[in-house]
Design a protein around this motif. Structure first.
Motif, mmCIF file in Angstrom:
data_model
loop_
_atom_site.group_PDB
_atom_site.id
_atom_site.type_symbol
_atom_site.label_atom_id
_atom_site.label_comp_id
_atom_site.label_asym_id
_atom_site.label_seq_id
_atom_site.Cartn_x
_atom_site.Cartn_y
_atom_site.Cartn_z
ATOM 1 N N SER A 170 0.737 -1.096 0.008
ATOM 2 C CA SER A 170 -0.229 0.044 -0.046
ATOM 3 C C SER A 170 0.967 1.336 -0.169
ATOM 4 O O SER A 170 1.731 1.324 0.747
ATOM 5 C CB SER A 170 -0.958 -0.191 1.308
ATOM 6 O OG SER A 170 -1.710 1.301 1.349
ATOM 7 N N ASN A 190 -6.009 4.158 -2.465
ATOM 8 C CA ASN A 190 -7.368 4.107 -2.292
ATOM 9 C C ASN A 190 -7.871 5.358 -3.030
ATOM 10 O O ASN A 190 -8.964 6.036 -2.798
ATOM 11 C CB ASN A 190 -7.868 4.426 -0.884
ATOM 12 C CG ASN A 190 -7.817 3.033 -0.136
ATOM 13 O OD1 ASN A 190 -8.349 1.919 -0.784
ATOM 14 N ND2 ASN A 190 -7.451 2.948 1.118
ATOM 15 N N GLY A 213 -9.077 1.018 -4.384
ATOM 16 C CA GLY A 213 -10.326 1.125 -3.488
ATOM 17 C C GLY A 213 -11.045 2.233 -3.229
ATOM 18 O O GLY A 213 -10.411 3.153 -3.474
ATOM 19 N N GLU A 236 -12.191 10.040 6.074
ATOM 20 C CA GLU A 236 -11.172 9.878 4.665
ATOM 21 C C GLU A 236 -11.134 11.331 4.076
ATOM 22 O O GLU A 236 -10.377 11.412 3.177
ATOM 23 C CB GLU A 236 -12.292 8.840 3.811
ATOM 24 C CG GLU A 236 -12.111 7.624 4.160
ATOM 25 C CD GLU A 236 -12.036 6.433 3.067
ATOM 26 O OE1 GLU A 236 -12.765 6.998 2.009
ATOM 27 O OE2 GLU A 236 -11.582 5.462 3.023
#
Length: 318
Positions: A170, A190, A213, A236
């Motif tokens: 990641s 993401n 994602g 987020e």
């Protein structure tokens, strides 16, 4: 062609519910599963944080889909040796349908044993050593190691899969992306970051897969969906490194008071506009991602799966 998987949110759902969502995802036409690995949820409203490795064992029996952690931090709370054993057992249960997604973690989950929370460059250094250790252990031989961050004595995994377990890294910044390209079997992020995919490939990733994602909040009432997304996932929208350094759900709740609903409405696909959902996922395809995993925010999972099965996935397949 980009494939579409489902992202199981361990922060929001109990173990049995995650397993049922995996079944529904397969029935709806999703082709793989992500599952988050947290010790804490981001806030009390999310309310859950089951042990991911137990859930993965249940997923192995419940579906035939590939499973990937998104992501596990193997540097503090979970020592790389223990992470390697958990991943190897998962890969055996899933008969090769398992990928280990790893990252440098967040203080929220990793500081709980009282260890000092290192700065990002040190965490990446620890992650690199952890990846090298886990790969050695996956070979099935005895491993002894004395490195800068980890000491291992006479460790051997006796339950290992027939094929090496892919380790995907990641990354959200240049240093981590270059590490992913140099050491990872794949790239995980993401956002539909085309520059990140290109940096990963230039740094050694080549044709290895890029996994993205995204969270959405399907619902017949867009305003209600925005409220749900804001209540559960305003986190987020926090800027900078806050997500990596804040230590408790209460701190995230305090920080999220600074995130207005309008920011969530502008950045999270909410409601039942088919074209909006298609556009959100298509952005990842255009950015060069091989697979994008989508997560439904909130409790209405069945409605989401019906919507994607009948309205969204058919358009993406076309």
């Amino acid at each position: 062609m980009t494939e579409y998987g489902y992202f199981l949110s361990s922060e929001e759902h109990r173990p049995a519910d995650l397993v049922e969502q995996a079944r529904m995802a397969e029935q709806a036409g999703f082709t793989s599963l992500w599952i988050s690995d947290h010790f804490h949820p981001w806030n009390a409203a999310q309310g859950q944080a089951p042990f991911v490795w137990s859930v993965i064992g249940a997923l192995a029996e419940a579906t035939s889909l590939p499973v990937q952690t998104a992501v596990t931090c193997p540097i503090m709370r979970m020592h790389p040796v223990v992470t390697a054993q958990a991943a190897a057992t998962s890969a055996v249960l899933l008969e090769g349908r398992f990928r280990l997604g790893v990252g440098s973690g967040e203080a929220l989950n990793e500081h709980i044993l009282g260890d000092h929370w290192p700065q990002a460059p040190v965490r990446l250094e620890m992650l690199e050593e952890a990846i090298q250790l886990m790969r050695l252990l996956f070979e099935g031989g005895e491993v002894s190691h004395r490195g800068k961050h980890y000491t291992v004595e006479n460790a051997r995994l006796y339950t290992v899969p027939d094929r090496p377990i892919p380790i995907d890294v990641s990354a959200f910044g240049p240093a981590a992306t270059e590490l992913a390209g140099r050491l990872g079997d794949g790239f995980v992020t993401n956002t539909p970051d085309a520059d990140g995919v290109e940096r990963f490939r230039r740094s050694g990733g080549g044709t290895k897969p890029a996994f993205g994602g995204v969270k959405v909040c399907w619902g017949p009432d867009r305003e209600e969906a925005v409220r749900t997304a804001h209540r559960l996932w305003a986190v987020e929208q926090l800027p900078g490194e806050l997500a990596q350094v804040l230590p408790t759900p209460a701190h995230f709740e305090q920080a999220c008071e600074l995130v207005p609903p309008e920011r969530v409405a502008a950045n999270v696909t909410c409601g039942n506009d088919v074209e909006a959902h298609v556009k959100t996922l298509d952005a990842y395809a255009k950015a060069g991602f091989d697979t994008v995993h989508v997560s439904q925010i909130g409790p209405d999972q069945r409605g989401f799966f019906d919507f994607y099965r009948t309205k969204v996935l058919p358009q993406l397949a076309g």
